[in-house]
Design a protein around this motif. Sequence first.
Motif, PDB file in Angstrom:
ATOM      1  N   LYS A   1     -40.148  12.456   2.260  1.00 51.28           N
ATOM      2  CA  LYS A   1     -39.989  13.009   0.917  1.00 51.28           C
ATOM      3  C   LYS A   1     -38.985  12.221   0.096  1.00 51.28           C
ATOM      4  CE  LYS A   1     -41.352  17.707   2.198  1.00 51.28           C
ATOM      5  NZ  LYS A   1     -40.973  19.138   2.231  1.00 51.28           N
ATOM      6  N   LYS A   2     -37.990  11.671   0.753  1.00 48.58           N
ATOM      7  CA  LYS A   2     -36.960  10.898   0.055  1.00 48.58           C
ATOM      8  C   LYS A   2     -37.135   9.434   0.444  1.00 48.58           C
ATOM      9  CE  LYS A   2     -33.038  10.960  -2.418  1.00 48.58           C
ATOM     10  NZ  LYS A   2     -32.946  11.422  -3.811  1.00 48.58           N
ATOM     11  N   THR A   3     -37.881   8.697  -0.354  1.00 48.77           N
ATOM     12  CA  THR A   3     -38.186   7.307   0.000  1.00 48.77           C
ATOM     13  C   THR A   3     -37.054   6.346  -0.355  1.00 48.77           C
ATOM     14  OG1 THR A   3     -39.212   6.689  -2.105  1.00 48.77           O
ATOM     15  CG2 THR A   3     -40.615   7.799  -0.478  1.00 48.77           C
ATOM     16  N   LYS A   4     -36.151   6.796  -1.236  1.00 46.49           N
ATOM     17  CA  LYS A   4     -34.980   6.005  -1.637  1.00 46.49           C
ATOM     18  C   LYS A   4     -35.363   4.678  -2.282  1.00 46.49           C
ATOM     19  CE  LYS A   4     -31.890   8.066   1.795  1.00 46.49           C
ATOM     20  NZ  LYS A   4     -30.892   7.811   2.858  1.00 46.49           N
ATOM     21  N   TYR A   5     -36.489   4.674  -2.981  1.00 44.10           N
ATOM     22  CA  TYR A   5     -36.998   3.422  -3.546  1.00 44.10           C
ATOM     23  C   TYR A   5     -36.041   2.789  -4.547  1.00 44.10           C
ATOM     24  CZ  TYR A   5     -38.464   6.262  -7.586  1.00 44.10           C
ATOM     25  OH  TYR A   5     -38.492   7.087  -8.678  1.00 44.10           O
ATOM     26  N   PHE A   6     -35.438   3.597  -5.416  1.00 46.58           N
ATOM     27  CA  PHE A   6     -34.506   3.045  -6.402  1.00 46.58           C
ATOM     28  C   PHE A   6     -33.149   2.741  -5.763  1.00 46.58           C
ATOM     29  CE2 PHE A   6     -36.081   3.574 -10.917  1.00 46.58           C
ATOM     30  CZ  PHE A   6     -35.512   2.401 -11.377  1.00 46.58           C
ATOM     31  N   GLU A   7     -32.678   3.659  -4.917  1.00 41.12           N
ATOM     32  CA  GLU A   7     -31.387   3.463  -4.254  1.00 41.12           C
ATOM     33  C   GLU A   7     -31.385   2.196  -3.403  1.00 41.12           C
ATOM     34  OE1 GLU A   7     -29.937   7.260  -2.362  1.00 41.12           O
ATOM     35  OE2 GLU A   7     -31.824   7.960  -3.227  1.00 41.12           O
ATOM     36  N   ASN A   8     -32.467   2.002  -2.654  1.00 42.42           N
ATOM     37  CA  ASN A   8     -32.541   0.836  -1.775  1.00 42.42           C
ATOM     38  C   ASN A   8     -32.653  -0.465  -2.554  1.00 42.42           C
ATOM     39  OD1 ASN A   8     -32.287   2.337   0.540  1.00 42.42           O
ATOM     40  ND2 ASN A   8     -34.489   2.451   0.934  1.00 42.42           N
ATOM     41  N   MET A   9     -33.279  -0.413  -3.726  1.00 41.37           N
ATOM     42  CA  MET A   9     -33.339  -1.606  -4.571  1.00 41.37           C
ATOM     43  C   MET A   9     -31.936  -2.046  -4.970  1.00 41.37           C
ATOM     44  SD  MET A   9     -32.974  -2.713  -7.965  1.00 41.37           S
ATOM     45  CE  MET A   9     -33.209  -1.252  -8.974  1.00 41.37           C
ATOM     46  N   LEU A  10     -31.145  -1.089  -5.455  1.00 37.42           N
ATOM     47  CA  LEU A  10     -29.792  -1.439  -5.886  1.00 37.42           C
ATOM     48  C   LEU A  10     -28.899  -1.788  -4.702  1.00 37.42           C
ATOM     49  CD1 LEU A  10     -28.046  -1.827  -8.346  1.00 37.42           C
ATOM     50  CD2 LEU A  10     -27.344   0.568  -8.183  1.00 37.42           C
ATOM     51  N   LYS A  11     -29.114  -1.132  -3.572  1.00 39.69           N
ATOM     52  CA  LYS A  11     -28.356  -1.487  -2.364  1.00 39.69           C
ATOM     53  C   LYS A  11     -28.613  -2.933  -1.987  1.00 39.69           C
ATOM     54  CE  LYS A  11     -27.442  -0.089   2.409  1.00 39.69           C
ATOM     55  NZ  LYS A  11     -27.488  -1.480   2.930  1.00 39.69           N
ATOM     56  N   ASN A  12     -29.865  -3.367  -2.080  1.00 40.28           N
ATOM     57  CA  ASN A  12     -30.189  -4.757  -1.786  1.00 40.28           C
ATOM     58  C   ASN A  12     -29.501  -5.701  -2.760  1.00 40.28           C
ATOM     59  OD1 ASN A  12     -32.834  -7.012  -2.358  1.00 40.28           O
ATOM     60  ND2 ASN A  12     -31.686  -6.956  -0.449  1.00 40.28           N
ATOM     61  N   ALA A  13     -29.424  -5.289  -4.033  1.00 38.57           N
ATOM     62  CA  ALA A  13     -28.733  -6.104  -5.036  1.00 38.57           C
ATOM     63  C   ALA A  13     -27.258  -6.259  -4.687  1.00 38.57           C
ATOM     64  CB  ALA A  13     -28.889  -5.470  -6.415  1.00 38.57           C
ATOM     65  N   VAL A  14     -26.615  -5.151  -4.309  1.00 34.61           N
ATOM     66  CA  VAL A  14     -25.192  -5.202  -3.943  1.00 34.61           C
ATOM     67  C   VAL A  14     -24.989  -6.015  -2.667  1.00 34.61           C
ATOM     68  CG1 VAL A  14     -23.211  -3.812  -3.197  1.00 34.61           C
ATOM     69  CG2 VAL A  14     -24.628  -3.048  -5.125  1.00 34.61           C
ATOM     70  N   ASP A  15     -25.861  -5.814  -1.686  1.00 33.03           N
ATOM     71  CA  ASP A  15     -25.771  -6.599  -0.445  1.00 33.03           C
ATOM     72  C   ASP A  15     -25.917  -8.084  -0.729  1.00 33.03           C
ATOM     73  OD1 ASP A  15     -25.358  -4.387   1.130  1.00 33.03           O
ATOM     74  OD2 ASP A  15     -27.453  -4.210   1.772  1.00 33.03           O
ATOM     75  N   TYR A  16     -26.789  -8.427  -1.675  1.00 30.08           N
ATOM     76  CA  TYR A  16     -26.951  -9.834  -2.062  1.00 30.08           C
ATOM     77  C   TYR A  16     -25.663 -10.365  -2.679  1.00 30.08           C
ATOM     78  CZ  TYR A  16     -28.340 -13.911  -4.746  1.00 30.08           C
ATOM     79  OH  TYR A  16     -28.385 -15.173  -5.287  1.00 30.08           O
ATOM     80  N   LEU A  17     -25.067  -9.619  -3.575  1.00 30.63           N
ATOM     81  CA  LEU A  17     -23.821 -10.061  -4.211  1.00 30.63           C
ATOM     82  C   LEU A  17     -22.682 -10.164  -3.200  1.00 30.63           C
ATOM     83  CD1 LEU A  17     -23.960  -8.030  -7.550  1.00 30.63           C
ATOM     84  CD2 LEU A  17     -24.485 -10.452  -7.196  1.00 30.63           C
ATOM     85  N   ASN A  18     -22.733  -9.325  -2.179  1.00 33.12           N
ATOM     86  CA  ASN A  18     -21.727  -9.379  -1.120  1.00 33.12           C
ATOM     87  C   ASN A  18     -22.064 -10.401  -0.036  1.00 33.12           C
ATOM     88  OD1 ASN A  18     -20.091  -7.410  -2.266  1.00 33.12           O
ATOM     89  ND2 ASN A  18     -21.080  -5.724  -1.186  1.00 33.12           N
ATOM     90  N   LYS A  19     -23.147 -11.165  -0.291  1.00 39.33           N
ATOM     91  CA  LYS A  19     -23.581 -12.234   0.615  1.00 39.33           C
ATOM     92  C   LYS A  19     -23.962 -11.711   2.006  1.00 39.33           C
ATOM     93  CE  LYS A  19     -20.660 -15.610  -1.800  1.00 39.33           C
ATOM     94  NZ  LYS A  19     -21.728 -15.972  -2.721  1.00 39.33           N
ATOM     95  N   LYS A  20     -24.538 -10.505   2.029  1.00 36.36           N
ATOM     96  CA  LYS A  20     -24.974  -9.905   3.289  1.00 36.36           C
ATOM     97  C   LYS A  20     -26.478 -10.014   3.497  1.00 36.36           C
ATOM     98  CE  LYS A  20     -21.315  -6.388   3.574  1.00 36.36           C
ATOM     99  NZ  LYS A  20     -21.051  -4.928   3.619  1.00 36.36           N
ATOM    100  N   LYS A  21     -27.252 -10.014   2.404  1.00 37.43           N
ATOM    101  CA  LYS A  21     -28.714 -10.017   2.496  1.00 37.43           C
ATOM    102  C   LYS A  21     -29.309 -10.923   1.425  1.00 37.43           C
ATOM    103  CE  LYS A  21     -29.256  -6.595   5.589  1.00 37.43           C
ATOM    104  NZ  LYS A  21     -29.588  -5.235   5.137  1.00 37.43           N
ATOM    105  N   GLU A  22     -30.523 -11.400   1.695  1.00 31.19           N
ATOM    106  CA  GLU A  22     -31.290 -12.091   0.674  1.00 31.19           C
ATOM    107  C   GLU A  22     -32.007 -11.048  -0.188  1.00 31.19           C
ATOM    108  OE1 GLU A  22     -31.403 -15.442   0.069  1.00 31.19           O
ATOM    109  OE2 GLU A  22     -29.781 -15.481   1.553  1.00 31.19           O
ATOM    110  N   LEU A  23     -32.439 -11.450  -1.372  1.00 32.37           N
ATOM    111  CA  LEU A  23     -33.160 -10.534  -2.239  1.00 32.37           C
ATOM    112  C   LEU A  23     -34.532 -10.218  -1.641  1.00 32.37           C
ATOM    113  CD1 LEU A  23     -32.338 -11.970  -5.772  1.00 32.37           C
ATOM    114  CD2 LEU A  23     -31.343  -9.951  -4.677  1.00 32.37           C
TER     115      LEU A  23
END
Length: 341
Positions: A298-320
């Motif tokens: 029910k809670k897919t977190k589609y928007f939250e996970n998008m922004l989390k990926n953006a922050v992780d990218y800026l923190n040099k933890k993940k690729e986009l």
Amino acid sequence: MKNKLRYNAAIIGTGRIGFSLGFDKKREQPASHTMTLINNKSINLVAGVDNSPEKLNTWKLFVSKKNKTVETFTNSEDLYANVKDLDIVVVAVNEESHLSECIKAIEYKPKLVILEKPVALNSFEAEKIYDSAKINNVAVMVNHERRFALDYLTAKELVKSIGDIQYVVGELDSGLRVFGKEFEKDGTYSLLHDGTHLVDIIQYLFDCELKNPVVTNVYKDEKGIVRNFAAHYKTDKIPEITVKMSGRSKFFEFRIEILGTLGKICVGNGIFEYYLREESKLYTGFYSLKRKKIKLIKKTKYFENMLKNAVDYLNKKKELISPLEDAINDLKVLEKIKESF
């Protein structure tokens, strides 16, 4: 040097996807960029832009509850001239303004631009955005939300359990016209607006490129506007991938059906079904598909996970997860389909 704990963000466009969908009680929330930004502890939403003073005022009244110093501007030029420390710029304007607003955002040189889908009205404009991003060394991610949604990510994992893939069918049904030449100027047709989601998630789920379509079942109304079509593809591993769209349905449906040699998965808006083969209760010596109990996410977190990926990218933890290059390829897939109309 430690990673920055908070990133300053601004949003260009405070309309539906930028703001007001965050108040839709039927949608999974957060459902807008504004709500997602203000709910992320790593983000400081400092400014908003919209050419509608009324929308802008409503937006400011809401956001100022979280940040009393938030600023507003009726055009992005004033934003960039007056706010000097933006790390993230979200471009959430109508499709016909994506090219101009995204390039202005890139030339400001933030650390990241988050661009609403589709990238632009066509791949020619999208390539201009790409060139500008390369010249200015600015990363651009595209909000193809299903790449971040837990239901589709679960489907991606479960695909391994259903054997070799026999076919994939992606279907989009709505009441919006599929395509009309006269609507290319503003992008108000579903092949671009929602079709980009359909081809993007198929290519993402199966790590494939949709090339050389065989387009069938093209139906045009009395004005020559395309209302139905089916595009057929094959890859080295999947013998049949079909993309189907209807623009004369009295309902909205978005779903992907995946048939394997050992089972089947169906995932879409409000849908998650998972089947595996079991010894048949109806016929001796046969196997049948049996639906497996799996709780609907029910809670897919589609928007939250998008922004989390953006922050992780800026923190040099993940690729986009949803880079600009993939989104441009989606447009090219849609343009090959249009050639058959």
